[in-house]
Write an enzyme that holds these catalytic residues in place. Sequence first.
Site, PDB file in Angstrom:
ATOM      1  N   LYS A  83       0.823  -1.224   0.000  1.00 56.63           N
ATOM      2  CA  LYS A  83       0.000   0.000   0.000  1.00 56.63           C
ATOM      3  C   LYS A  83       0.850   1.265   0.000  1.00 56.63           C
ATOM      4  CE  LYS A  83      -2.606  -0.360   3.468  1.00 56.63           C
ATOM      5  NZ  LYS A  83      -2.209   0.630   4.451  1.00 56.63           N
ATOM      6  N   ARG A  94      10.664  -7.558   6.037  1.00 57.66           N
ATOM      7  CA  ARG A  94      10.864  -6.127   5.813  1.00 57.66           C
ATOM      8  C   ARG A  94      11.745  -5.523   6.915  1.00 57.66           C
ATOM      9  NH1 ARG A  94       5.089  -3.076   4.999  1.00 57.66           N
ATOM     10  NH2 ARG A  94       4.577  -3.308   7.185  1.00 57.66           N
TER      11      ARG A  94
HETATM   12  P1  AMP Z   1       0.608   1.515   8.962  1.00 59.93           P
HETATM   13  O1  AMP Z   1       1.960   2.088   8.716  1.00 59.93           O
HETATM   14  O2  AMP Z   1      -0.460   2.116   8.100  1.00 59.93           O
HETATM   15  O3  AMP Z   1       0.596   0.023   8.923  1.00 59.93           O
HETATM   16  O4  AMP Z   1       0.205   1.934  10.463  1.00 59.93           O
HETATM   17  C1  AMP Z   1       0.990   1.544  11.570  1.00 59.93           C
HETATM   18  C2  AMP Z   1       0.127   1.537  12.823  1.00 59.93           C
HETATM   19  O5  AMP Z   1      -0.426   2.852  13.054  1.00 59.93           O
HETATM   20  C3  AMP Z   1      -1.083   0.614  12.771  1.00 59.93           C
HETATM   21  O6  AMP Z   1      -0.798  -0.720  13.120  1.00 59.93           O
HETATM   22  C4  AMP Z   1      -2.010   1.268  13.787  1.00 59.93           C
HETATM   23  O7  AMP Z   1      -1.623   0.973  15.119  1.00 59.93           O
HETATM   24  C5  AMP Z   1      -1.761   2.745  13.548  1.00 59.93           C
HETATM   25  N1  AMP Z   1      -2.691   3.272  12.524  1.00 59.93           N
HETATM   26  C6  AMP Z   1      -2.375   3.719  11.272  1.00 59.93           C
HETATM   27  N2  AMP Z   1      -3.470   4.155  10.633  1.00 59.93           N
HETATM   28  C7  AMP Z   1      -4.505   3.973  11.493  1.00 59.93           C
HETATM   29  C8  AMP Z   1      -5.917   4.214  11.420  1.00 59.93           C
HETATM   30  N3  AMP Z   1      -6.500   4.717  10.314  1.00 59.93           N
HETATM   31  N4  AMP Z   1      -6.663   3.913  12.514  1.00 59.93           N
HETATM   32  C9  AMP Z   1      -6.123   3.421  13.640  1.00 59.93           C
HETATM   33  N5  AMP Z   1      -4.806   3.146  13.770  1.00 59.93           N
HETATM   34  C10 AMP Z   1      -4.011   3.423  12.714  1.00 59.93           C
END
Ligand code: AMP
Length: 203
Positions: free
Chosen positions: A13, A127
Site C-alpha cells: 500500500k 521487511r
Molecule cells: P501503517 O503504517 O499504516 O501500517 O500503520 C501503523 C500503525 O499505526 C497501525 O498498526 C495502527 O496501530 C496505527 N494506525 C495507522 N493508521 C490507522 C488508522 N487509520 N486507525 C487506527 N490506527 C491506525
Amino acid sequence: MRIVLLGPPGSGKGTQAALLADALGVPAVSTGELFRAHVAEGTEFGRMAAVFASVGDLVPDDATTTMLIERLEQPDCLAGYLLDGFPRTVGQAERLREELRARATRLDAVIDLEVADAELIRRMTARRVLLDGAWVTRADDQPETVRHRLEVYREQTAPLVEFYEADGIVRRVDADADVDTVAARVLAALDLGTPNSTQPPVG
Ligand code: AMP
C-alpha cells in the site's frame, strides 16, 4: 481526485500510494506515517499512539480521525489526496464521509489491493527499517504482531470494501505481483492507462 487505498498490511500500500500520488499530482496521506512522526517527535499523542501500534492494535477512532482531518485541511490537499491507511474502521469511514459532505465533496474511488495471507506474512517478516545505522525489523513487523495486524485488518478494515461497494466506487486490484505491474493495474483500474503511456490525453 480523492482516493482511498485499502489493502492488508504488507500489500504494498505505502509503495503504491507514493507511485500513484506522484502520477496524480496529489499528496499521499498516511495515518501510519503521521503517527510515526508524532512518535519520533515524542509528543504526548505519539506516546499514546505507540502503545497501540507496537502491539498491532488500531489507535482509537477519535484521535485518528481528528489527526487526519487536520492534515486534510492543509492547502496541499485542496485539489485532492490519496489516503493510505485511512479509514481503517467503519466508524472512521462514516466520519470521513460526514466531513466530506460538509465540504460538498466526496471520494472518487477506493482501490482494494488484494494479496493472500501467506504472501503477506512472508513479505512483512522480511521487511527492514534503518535505525541508528542498523537494519532492524520494525517493532510491529514481528511475526506474532504481523498475524495480529492481519486479524485486525480482516475484522475491522476489510468490511470497508462492502461499505464503499454501496457507493459503486470500489476497484479491486490483484496486488500479488511486482511493484511496476501492480502500479500499472492500479492506474488501469482508475481508467488512467499505464504510467509510460504515449497516448495523448483525451478531451
Ligand atoms: P501503517 O503504517 O499504516 O501500517 O500503520 C501503523 C500503525 O499505526 C497501525 O498498526 C495502527 O496501530 C496505527 N494506525 C495507522 N493508521 C490507522 C488508522 N487509520 N486507525 C487506527 N490506527 C491506525
